[in-house]
Design a protein around this motif. Sequence first.
Motif, PDB file in Angstrom:
ATOM      1  N   ASN A 174     -86.023  -5.545   6.306  1.00 43.90           N
ATOM      2  CA  ASN A 174     -85.796  -5.842   4.881  1.00 43.90           C
ATOM      3  C   ASN A 174     -85.200  -4.888   4.093  1.00 43.90           C
ATOM      4  N   ASN A 175     -84.768  -3.817   4.815  1.00 44.17           N
ATOM      5  CA  ASN A 175     -83.973  -2.754   3.858  1.00 44.17           C
ATOM      6  C   ASN A 175     -82.404  -2.596   3.704  1.00 44.17           C
ATOM      7  N   GLU A 176     -81.980  -3.316   4.768  1.00 41.14           N
ATOM      8  CA  GLU A 176     -80.520  -3.178   4.829  1.00 41.14           C
ATOM      9  C   GLU A 176     -80.015  -4.802   4.999  1.00 41.14           C
ATOM     10  N   LYS A 177     -79.246  -5.254   4.112  1.00 42.04           N
ATOM     11  CA  LYS A 177     -78.498  -6.637   3.844  1.00 42.04           C
ATOM     12  C   LYS A 177     -77.316  -6.577   4.333  1.00 42.04           C
ATOM     13  N   LYS A 178     -76.188  -5.326   4.174  1.00 43.35           N
ATOM     14  CA  LYS A 178     -74.903  -5.351   4.471  1.00 43.35           C
ATOM     15  C   LYS A 178     -74.515  -4.838   5.869  1.00 43.35           C
ATOM     16  N   TYR A 179     -75.635  -3.683   6.356  1.00 48.71           N
ATOM     17  CA  TYR A 179     -75.130  -3.363   7.728  1.00 48.71           C
ATOM     18  C   TYR A 179     -76.242  -3.552   8.619  1.00 48.71           C
ATOM     19  N   VAL A 180     -75.917  -3.427  10.027  1.00 49.57           N
ATOM     20  CA  VAL A 180     -77.017  -3.397  10.996  1.00 49.57           C
ATOM     21  C   VAL A 180     -77.852  -2.006  11.225  1.00 49.57           C
ATOM     22  N   ASN A 181     -79.118  -2.384  10.997  1.00 48.30           N
ATOM     23  CA  ASN A 181     -79.899  -0.899  10.966  1.00 48.30           C
ATOM     24  C   ASN A 181     -79.761  -0.726  12.619  1.00 48.30           C
ATOM     25  N   PRO A 182     -79.472   0.814  12.867  1.00 51.40           N
ATOM     26  CA  PRO A 182     -79.511   1.123  14.030  1.00 51.40           C
ATOM     27  C   PRO A 182     -80.548   1.062  14.890  1.00 51.40           C
ATOM     28  N   TYR A 183     -81.872   1.257  14.305  1.00 54.38           N
ATOM     29  CA  TYR A 183     -82.931   1.144  15.265  1.00 54.38           C
ATOM     30  C   TYR A 183     -83.292  -0.166  15.557  1.00 54.38           C
ATOM     31  N   LEU A 184     -82.789  -1.229  14.959  1.00 55.44           N
ATOM     32  CA  LEU A 184     -83.146  -2.581  15.220  1.00 55.44           C
ATOM     33  C   LEU A 184     -81.904  -2.876  16.175  1.00 55.44           C
ATOM     34  N   PHE A 185     -80.738  -2.368  16.039  1.00 51.34           N
ATOM     35  CA  PHE A 185     -79.788  -2.583  17.045  1.00 51.34           C
ATOM     36  C   PHE A 185     -80.020  -2.248  18.477  1.00 51.34           C
ATOM     37  N   THR A 186     -80.503  -0.885  18.491  1.00 51.93           N
ATOM     38  CA  THR A 186     -80.819  -0.449  19.646  1.00 51.93           C
ATOM     39  C   THR A 186     -82.129  -0.948  20.517  1.00 51.93           C
ATOM     40  N   LYS A 187     -83.095  -1.336  19.489  1.00 54.63           N
ATOM     41  CA  LYS A 187     -84.245  -2.171  20.159  1.00 54.63           C
ATOM     42  C   LYS A 187     -83.683  -3.657  20.820  1.00 54.63           C
ATOM     43  N   GLU A 188     -82.835  -4.243  20.309  1.00 54.48           N
ATOM     44  CA  GLU A 188     -82.412  -5.408  20.803  1.00 54.48           C
ATOM     45  C   GLU A 188     -81.468  -5.183  21.828  1.00 54.48           C
ATOM     46  N   LEU A 189     -80.692  -4.003  21.988  1.00 50.94           N
ATOM     47  CA  LEU A 189     -79.782  -3.780  23.045  1.00 50.94           C
ATOM     48  C   LEU A 189     -80.722  -3.439  24.381  1.00 50.94           C
ATOM     49  N   SER A 190     -81.857  -2.790  24.145  1.00 53.70           N
ATOM     50  CA  SER A 190     -82.693  -2.398  25.191  1.00 53.70           C
ATOM     51  C   SER A 190     -83.269  -3.705  25.809  1.00 53.70           C
ATOM     52  N   LYS A 191     -83.459  -4.949  24.895  1.00 51.23           N
ATOM     53  CA  LYS A 191     -83.988  -6.104  25.498  1.00 51.23           C
ATOM     54  C   LYS A 191     -82.800  -6.754  26.337  1.00 51.23           C
ATOM     55  N   GLN A 192     -81.643  -6.600  26.027  1.00 55.00           N
ATOM     56  CA  GLN A 192     -80.475  -7.169  26.596  1.00 55.00           C
ATOM     57  C   GLN A 192     -79.988  -6.892  28.093  1.00 55.00           C
ATOM     58  N   LEU A 193     -80.165  -5.571  28.231  1.00 50.83           N
ATOM     59  CA  LEU A 193     -79.705  -4.854  29.380  1.00 50.83           C
ATOM     60  C   LEU A 193     -80.660  -4.968  30.587  1.00 50.83           C
ATOM     61  N   LYS A 194     -80.030  -5.085  31.762  1.00 53.38           N
ATOM     62  CA  LYS A 194     -80.637  -5.085  32.912  1.00 53.38           C
ATOM     63  C   LYS A 194     -81.490  -3.903  33.379  1.00 53.38           C
TER      64      LYS A 194
END
Length: 253
Positions: A174-194
Amino acid sequence: IKSLFKTINNAKRPIIIAGGGIRYSNAVDEFNKLVKKLKIPVVTTWSGVDVIDHNSSLYYGHIGVYGSRAANFCVQNADCIISLGSRLDTRITGGKPKTFGREAKIIMVDIDKGELAKRRGLNPYMKINEDCKDFLIRFMKDLKFYNKSYKSEWIDYCNRLKSTYPTVSKKFSNNEKKYVNPYLFTKELSKQLKNKDVIIPDDGGHLTWFMQSFKVKFGQRVFSAFGNSPMGYSFPAAIGASIALGKKRVICI
């Protein structure tokens, strides 16, 4: 070894600190077998972050100055700390080592006699100078001395801390509209990797974001220069890893 088990058996709030020595001694499998037997909460240091699956019900995060609040609270409220392959430096203990694990008997396993002696205010209850793998094999052979006498209240307490103090808050989206939050990015990356991927984060602020929010799958390898902090490390390190691993997939951040 009997004295070691007596200390653990008498504890009501035991916890394991998993350090890099587990990985360096090629004892990851032995360590995870032991965790399943002991059923004691586990936290890691940065260099020990990939020795356990982060989805394990017994994993509570990594500790230290840049660690998670839940993991640090677990350690500070433990009455017995089993440190495996960590030198427990001030990035782990904080600037006042004597306040670390304030009511805990610290059992410290380290291959380096110098690290066991150089405590800077931290005084382990029991010092074991041994290679991690040798120690874990010996420990497993004597599990007949282990008595699971501590109560489930300790596990329940650690679980409450983990749910109360998540590293990645839902509020971040909710806090970041213009950029990607680094915590959310990294959490999503961990889901995607094998689960066989090798991940090499660089240094600086984003290493902290990565370490705090990346959820390691068992079988993944995560390494960095960590506290040494040479900026730009990850790119040449990833090239070296690719050569060493025969062009196996390497993720460089």
